[in-house]
Design a protein around this motif. Structure first.
Motif, PDB file in Angstrom:
ATOM      1  N   TYR A   1      -2.990   7.643  -9.064  1.00  0.00           N
ATOM      2  CA  TYR A   1      -3.752   6.919  -8.046  1.00  0.00           C
ATOM      3  C   TYR A   1      -2.920   5.441  -8.070  1.00  0.00           C
ATOM      4  O   TYR A   1      -2.994   4.833  -6.961  1.00  0.00           O
ATOM      5  CB  TYR A   1      -5.210   6.875  -8.120  1.00  0.00           C
ATOM      6  N   ASP A   2      -2.866   5.107  -9.314  1.00  0.00           N
ATOM      7  CA  ASP A   2      -2.263   3.785  -9.310  1.00  0.00           C
ATOM      8  C   ASP A   2      -0.828   3.787  -8.640  1.00  0.00           C
ATOM      9  O   ASP A   2      -0.754   2.647  -8.157  1.00  0.00           O
ATOM     10  CB  ASP A   2      -2.125   3.298 -10.980  1.00  0.00           C
ATOM     11  N   GLU A   3      -0.024   4.376  -8.937  1.00  0.00           N
ATOM     12  CA  GLU A   3       1.231   4.411  -8.152  1.00  0.00           C
ATOM     13  C   GLU A   3       1.199   4.565  -6.629  1.00  0.00           C
ATOM     14  O   GLU A   3       1.855   3.696  -6.143  1.00  0.00           O
ATOM     15  CB  GLU A   3       2.263   5.348  -8.777  1.00  0.00           C
ATOM     16  N   HIS A   4       0.231   5.590  -6.261  1.00  0.00           N
ATOM     17  CA  HIS A   4      -0.017   5.828  -4.967  1.00  0.00           C
ATOM     18  C   HIS A   4      -0.328   4.322  -4.449  1.00  0.00           C
ATOM     19  O   HIS A   4       0.028   4.187  -2.945  1.00  0.00           O
ATOM     20  CB  HIS A   4      -0.945   6.898  -4.633  1.00  0.00           C
ATOM     21  N   PHE A   5      -1.550   3.866  -4.789  1.00  0.00           N
ATOM     22  CA  PHE A   5      -2.009   2.747  -4.257  1.00  0.00           C
ATOM     23  C   PHE A   5      -1.160   1.640  -3.965  1.00  0.00           C
ATOM     24  O   PHE A   5      -0.987   0.933  -2.939  1.00  0.00           O
ATOM     25  CB  PHE A   5      -3.335   2.219  -5.174  1.00  0.00           C
ATOM     26  N   GLU A   6      -0.227   1.378  -5.123  1.00  0.00           N
ATOM     27  CA  GLU A   6       0.740   0.429  -5.161  1.00  0.00           C
ATOM     28  C   GLU A   6       1.821   0.433  -3.978  1.00  0.00           C
ATOM     29  O   GLU A   6       2.248  -0.403  -3.220  1.00  0.00           O
ATOM     30  CB  GLU A   6       1.486   0.273  -6.370  1.00  0.00           C
ATOM     31  N   GLU A   7       2.255   1.707  -4.014  1.00  0.00           N
ATOM     32  CA  GLU A   7       3.383   2.199  -2.976  1.00  0.00           C
ATOM     33  C   GLU A   7       2.773   1.781  -1.532  1.00  0.00           C
ATOM     34  O   GLU A   7       3.173   1.335  -0.563  1.00  0.00           O
ATOM     35  CB  GLU A   7       3.614   3.345  -3.188  1.00  0.00           C
ATOM     36  N   GLY A   8       1.497   2.481  -1.143  1.00  0.00           N
ATOM     37  CA  GLY A   8       0.912   2.299   0.017  1.00  0.00           C
ATOM     38  C   GLY A   8       0.705   0.644   0.450  1.00  0.00           C
ATOM     39  O   GLY A   8       0.792   0.452   1.467  1.00  0.00           O
ATOM     40  N   LEU A   9       0.179  -0.067  -0.567  1.00  0.00           N
ATOM     41  CA  LEU A   9      -0.036  -1.536  -0.329  1.00  0.00           C
ATOM     42  C   LEU A   9       1.127  -2.293  -0.155  1.00  0.00           C
ATOM     43  O   LEU A   9       1.457  -2.977   0.887  1.00  0.00           O
ATOM     44  CB  LEU A   9      -0.903  -2.110  -1.476  1.00  0.00           C
ATOM     45  N   GLN A  10       2.236  -1.781  -0.673  1.00  0.00           N
ATOM     46  CA  GLN A  10       3.466  -2.267  -0.502  1.00  0.00           C
ATOM     47  C   GLN A  10       3.981  -2.068   1.127  1.00  0.00           C
ATOM     48  O   GLN A  10       4.687  -2.960   1.755  1.00  0.00           O
ATOM     49  CB  GLN A  10       4.651  -1.815  -1.250  1.00  0.00           C
ATOM     50  N   ILE A  11       3.818  -0.827   1.477  1.00  0.00           N
ATOM     51  CA  ILE A  11       4.071  -0.357   2.825  1.00  0.00           C
ATOM     52  C   ILE A  11       3.350  -1.162   3.687  1.00  0.00           C
ATOM     53  O   ILE A  11       3.899  -1.545   4.963  1.00  0.00           O
ATOM     54  CB  ILE A  11       3.960   1.148   3.015  1.00  0.00           C
ATOM     55  N   VAL A  12       2.172  -1.523   3.594  1.00  0.00           N
ATOM     56  CA  VAL A  12       1.197  -2.287   4.527  1.00  0.00           C
ATOM     57  C   VAL A  12       1.823  -3.644   4.635  1.00  0.00           C
ATOM     58  O   VAL A  12       1.902  -4.300   5.613  1.00  0.00           O
ATOM     59  CB  VAL A  12      -0.220  -2.263   4.054  1.00  0.00           C
ATOM     60  N   ILE A  13       1.916  -4.118   3.475  1.00  0.00           N
ATOM     61  CA  ILE A  13       2.500  -5.722   3.396  1.00  0.00           C
ATOM     62  C   ILE A  13       3.836  -5.570   4.238  1.00  0.00           C
ATOM     63  O   ILE A  13       4.096  -6.630   4.873  1.00  0.00           O
ATOM     64  CB  ILE A  13       2.622  -6.267   1.990  1.00  0.00           C
ATOM     65  N   GLU A  14       4.794  -4.808   3.768  1.00  0.00           N
ATOM     66  CA  GLU A  14       6.027  -4.824   4.619  1.00  0.00           C
ATOM     67  C   GLU A  14       5.925  -4.637   5.942  1.00  0.00           C
ATOM     68  O   GLU A  14       6.680  -5.166   6.791  1.00  0.00           O
ATOM     69  CB  GLU A  14       7.061  -3.946   3.914  1.00  0.00           C
TER      70      GLU A  14
END
Length: 226
Positions: free
Chosen positions: A204-217
């Motif tokens: 979940y940590d990795e999943h959250f980080e990648e998803g948040l990066q996608i949203v920000i980009e």
């Protein structure tokens, strides 16, 4: 014969909105939102249930206060749980803010559900929002863009934690039915769907980080702000 000195009864702290909310948050971790009742809170505080209605008309008002108390604790917590200085790049502020929000929600069973749809009773959130918005405007956002950027990242984090706590109500506890290996066997005729379980219900940590990066980009690409 000397009479025994009378013992002074222990001082009972006054019943306030704050003490009720703090007790409710403590009980939340024990049984979750469904089992949290005004009657259970009154019993924990050693008062009659009607005494709580002087402070909260119903459970939703209590949940609003619980969400507010969670926010206060987050905002006054360690520096790494809240946004960095306004001089930092806006992406970094977004990352730190939402990482801190996720940690704060995961600290309570059903923490994300408490936040969902709640109305803060204080003004601390307005102070933080004002600082966020001012910093985003200084970075080149228009006010509507800044509001949407904040709301979108907040919604992503809140929704992510709701799903995460649906599997892990508290760290180290997994709900029945979310065993990835068992799920893979049950969906053996659908190999891609079966393989997706590892990415959906683990890491979940990795999943959250990648998803948040996608949203920000996505925000940066939409508004042309880098």
């Amino acid at each position: 014969m000397n009479a025994k000195p009378q013992q002074t009864p222990p001082r009972v702290p006054p019943l306030t909105r704050s003490t009720v909310a703090e007790t409710a948050l403590r009980l939340l971790n024990e049984g979750g939102l469904e089992k949290l009742t005004l009657r259970a809170i009154a019993q924990e505080l050693d008062v009659k249930a009607p005494a709580l209605y002087w402070h909260f008309k119903n459970k939703q008002e209590l949940i609003d206060e619980m969400a507010t108390e969670m926010f206060r604790r987050m905002a006054t917590g360690p520096e790494e749980t809240w946004p960095v200085a306004s001089s930092a790049p806006w992406r970094e502020r977004m990352l730190v803010a939402n990482r801190g929000l996720r940690r704060a929600l995961l600290a309570y069973r059903d923490g994300a559900r408490v936040f969902t749809g709640s109305r803060f009773t204080g003004t601390e959130h307005a102070e933080q929002s004002e600082a966020h918005l001012r910093a985003l405007l200084a970075d080149g956002f228009e006010l509507p863009q800044a509001v949407r950027a904040m709301a979108t990242t907040f919604s992503y984090t809140l929704g992510f934690v709701i799903e995460e706590q649906g599997v892990h109500p508290i760290p180290g506890e997994r709900r029945e039915g979310y065993d990835v290996a068992e799920r893979g066997e049950r969906l053996a005729d659908y190999p891609l769907a079966a393989a997706a379980g590892t990415h959906l219900f683990q890491e979940y940590d990795e999943h959250f980080e990648e998803g948040l990066q996608i949203v920000i980009e996505g925000i940066a690409a939409r508004y042309g702000i880098h």
